[in-house]
Motif scaffolding. Sequence first.
Motif, PDB file in Angstrom:
ATOM      1  N   ALA A 399       0.837  -1.210   0.000  1.00  8.59           N
ATOM      2  CA  ALA A 399       0.000   0.000   0.000  1.00  8.59           C
ATOM      3  C   ALA A 399       0.867   1.253   0.000  1.00  8.59           C
ATOM      4  N   ALA A 403       1.131   4.048  -2.870  1.00  6.25           N
ATOM      5  CA  ALA A 403       0.919   5.457  -2.534  1.00  6.25           C
ATOM      6  C   ALA A 403       2.072   6.321  -3.039  1.00  6.25           C
ATOM      7  N   LYS A 421      -5.305  10.628  -2.628  1.00  4.98           N
ATOM      8  CA  LYS A 421      -5.263   9.177  -2.435  1.00  4.98           C
ATOM      9  C   LYS A 421      -3.916   8.752  -1.864  1.00  4.98           C
ATOM     10  N   GLU A 425      -3.445   6.818   1.731  1.00  2.00           N
ATOM     11  CA  GLU A 425      -2.844   5.483   1.762  1.00  2.00           C
ATOM     12  C   GLU A 425      -1.566   5.460   2.596  1.00  2.00           C
TER      13      GLU A 425
END
Length: 462
Positions: A399, A403, A421, A425
């Motif tokens: 993740a 990111a 986003k 994240e």
Amino acid sequence: MNPELATILARVSQREGVPPALLLGVLASMGEASGKPDFTRIESNLARRAGDFRSLQTRLARPSGSDPERDRLQGQAVQALAEGRLAEADRLLAQAEQRNLDGVAAPDALSRDRLLAAAAGRADRGAVAMLHLNPQAYRDAAERYAEAALIADSAEAGSGLTYAWMQADALARRGADFADKAAFVASIGQLRAMLGKLDNFDQTVPWAETQLRLARSLTGLSHFDGGGGLLREAVDIYRTTLEDLTRAKAPRLWTTVQTRLGEALARLGEVEDDAGLLEEGVAAFRAGLSGMTRADMPREWGRLQWELGKAHVALGQRASGVSAFEAAVNCFKLVLDDRPRASVPLEWAEVHDRIGAALVGLASYYSEPVVLEEAIAAFDAALEVRRREIVPSLWAESAANRAEARLELAERIRERTEAEKATTELVMAIETLRGLGLAAAAKRREPKLRRAAVLVEALRKG
């Protein structure tokens, strides 16, 4: 049983062709573990035990040709293992081993063949101990292999060498699997003593096998000191070995030594931030690949492509840029062919994560956003398997990687949604890492989080 654990057990059983009851017995040998299970490690351990069981099953199925009762006991031991009754299997093999002593008044009256059979039986009991997943069983295994070596050498000088290697391997595995520094030290001490009795000219192959194990144990021990001293010693051992061991004399061993040399050089290059060492590692990997084919050695070939890909990424980050990152992507895609999602989902996800990282490195050499978009897609694929509720540390890794790729993309195309986003994240990944006690990993991601927050603020202001 935990549903995810049950899924792993069924998957390993089907993929490796071993009974589920055996794997349940292996899991039971772990005892009660505190905290959340490490599913990646559990699956890897079960797969290794499946291979160990198949090898032991093959050995025990060979008829003795002289003792039907011993053959019967060994057959029952195989059945007990298949049913997950590991302690019962050891008891049966102890009875089979005792058959070699029946009717003999004193141990020195045993024939050579019976002594060698007794040594093999003791080693088989060591192999049963290695099916367990606890440090005491590894200690028991090392002791049994040591006893097997002594018994074999009493029958014929030099016959115990294979069992002595098994003892050193058991110690090294204990060091690796249970972070036991003393076990690596013990393995290294034993191997150095063995080398003192071997001649690199007259006994080149046994000497090289021992050198290989010594360098591997030194590499394992190096994880405890963080420096490059032990790695340099391992590199020197591999190079010395290759001076005397020719490819024609032992092709598979030569290939293995080349591969291990590449791994040691690549790791040393990363530790010391030395592109030259990484280039030497890549050259060693290529030499190793020249000694094998995918058809003849599929697992070794795939592992070597994997290590070569990682070395190319490390090199690309330090020196050779586009060509290294492109080579890394190609290596990882070759590996992906042998790691299907259906049978090895976590390995499949790891390959996608590595592809994503290599593409992020490659993207810095292209102005178009398409390479970053491909990287994000690769991380998306990894996260389909690396779910937060199952493997939180791996989820956080992928993740955060995604990111950071989003952040690079947002900076390039000046897209506020992507920047937001990326920020969200990164926050979630960092919080997860902290919650798992991985403070250093969390801290390493913080600069990118600050950068993302600044970008969001700038894009909001227009």
